[in-house]
Design a protein around this motif. Structure first.
Motif, PDB file in Angstrom:
ATOM      1  N   ALA A   1       1.053   7.515   3.167  1.00 11.48           N
ATOM      2  CA  ALA A   1       0.667   8.917   3.044  1.00 11.48           C
ATOM      3  C   ALA A   1       1.954   9.717   2.991  1.00 11.48           C
TER       4      ALA A   1
ATOM      5  N   ASP B   1      -1.084   0.848   6.850  1.00 10.20           N
ATOM      6  CA  ASP B   1      -1.414   1.959   5.954  1.00 10.20           C
ATOM      7  C   ASP B   1      -2.642   2.671   6.507  1.00 10.20           C
ATOM      8  N   ARG B   2      -2.569   3.982   6.661  1.00 15.79           N
ATOM      9  CA  ARG B   2      -3.650   4.767   7.261  1.00 15.79           C
ATOM     10  C   ARG B   2      -4.909   4.798   6.410  1.00 15.79           C
ATOM     11  N   HIS B   3      -4.782   4.613   5.113  1.00 15.81           N
ATOM     12  CA  HIS B   3      -5.942   4.702   4.223  1.00 15.81           C
ATOM     13  C   HIS B   3      -6.633   3.354   4.034  1.00 15.81           C
ATOM     14  N   SER B   4      -5.853   2.305   3.821  1.00 16.74           N
ATOM     15  CA  SER B   4      -6.450   0.992   3.534  1.00 16.74           C
ATOM     16  C   SER B   4      -6.665   0.150   4.784  1.00 16.74           C
TER      17      SER B   4
ATOM     18  N   ALA C   1       0.854  -1.183   0.000  1.00 16.33           N
ATOM     19  CA  ALA C   1       0.000   0.000   0.000  1.00 16.33           C
ATOM     20  C   ALA C   1       0.888   1.229   0.000  1.00 16.33           C
TER      21      ALA C   1
ATOM     22  N   TYR D   1       2.204   6.456   9.159  1.00 15.95           N
ATOM     23  CA  TYR D   1       1.531   5.163   9.300  1.00 15.95           C
ATOM     24  C   TYR D   1       0.898   5.064  10.683  1.00 15.95           C
ATOM     25  N   ASP D   2       0.006   4.102  10.826  1.00 17.60           N
ATOM     26  CA  ASP D   2      -0.481   3.688  12.134  1.00 17.60           C
ATOM     27  C   ASP D   2       0.356   2.491  12.562  1.00 17.60           C
TER      28      ASP D   2
END
Length: 167
Positions: A32, A78-81, A29, A45-46
């Motif tokens: 950001a 991944d912060r988005h997925s 992924a 990232y988280d």
């Protein structure tokens, strides 16, 4: 015992000593990122921390003391997925017991699909840990800059920010 009382790096508080970890990832992924001509690239990232009781190595008297270690391997998300895209692994050795907690020396590695980023530094048991990026492999082979882990609560998640300096 709260994670922030025992974790100072990284560990992976996460923290954080020098285990280079190679991960085979099925999902890649995109992180950001932001770009700036003077600051380089920022990756955010988280993190999902491994439970503290699996990280703490008590080598002397019971409880935190000089020489005790925090050995960690945490998932980078991944912060988005919401998908795992890597790991952060390493160890922190307690170097001083202080009135408000302790200080550790941490070393670790972030492993991402495009390569690895090595980091090290002194940290406390405060939730925010800032360390120097000391090198890398693959896309990050000339890596320098600063890595910050922010713990968001007891044995929970956190955030990882990697600020890569322009070279």
């Amino acid at each position: 015992m709260r994670r922030s009382r025992l974790v100072s790096g990284l560990v992976v508080g996460g923290v954080v000593c020098a285990t280079a970890l190679v991960t085979s990832l099925s999902a890649i992924a995109a992180p950001a990122t932001t770009h700036s001509g003077t600051e380089g690239r920022v990756l955010r990232y988280d993190i999902r921390f491994r439970p503290l009781e699996e990280n703490y190595v008590d080598v002397g008297s019971p409880g935190p003391g000089i020489g005790d270690m925090l050995v960690f391997q945490d998932q980078i998300i991944d912060r988005h997925s919401g998908r795992q895209v890597g790991v952060e692994a390493g160890s922190c050795t307690i170097t001083a017991v202080l009135e408000a907690g302790f200080q550790t020396h941490c070393v670790g590695t972030v492993s991402l699909p495009a390569g690895q980023i090595a980091f090290q530094g002194l940290a406390s048991n405060a939730p925010e840990k800032r360390m120097a990026i000391v090198g890398g492999t693959g896309r990050y082979r000339t890596a320098a800059g600063e890595l910050t882990v922010l713990e968001l609560g007891e044995n929970e998640a956190g955030t990882l920010t990697i600020r890569l300096a322009d070279r």
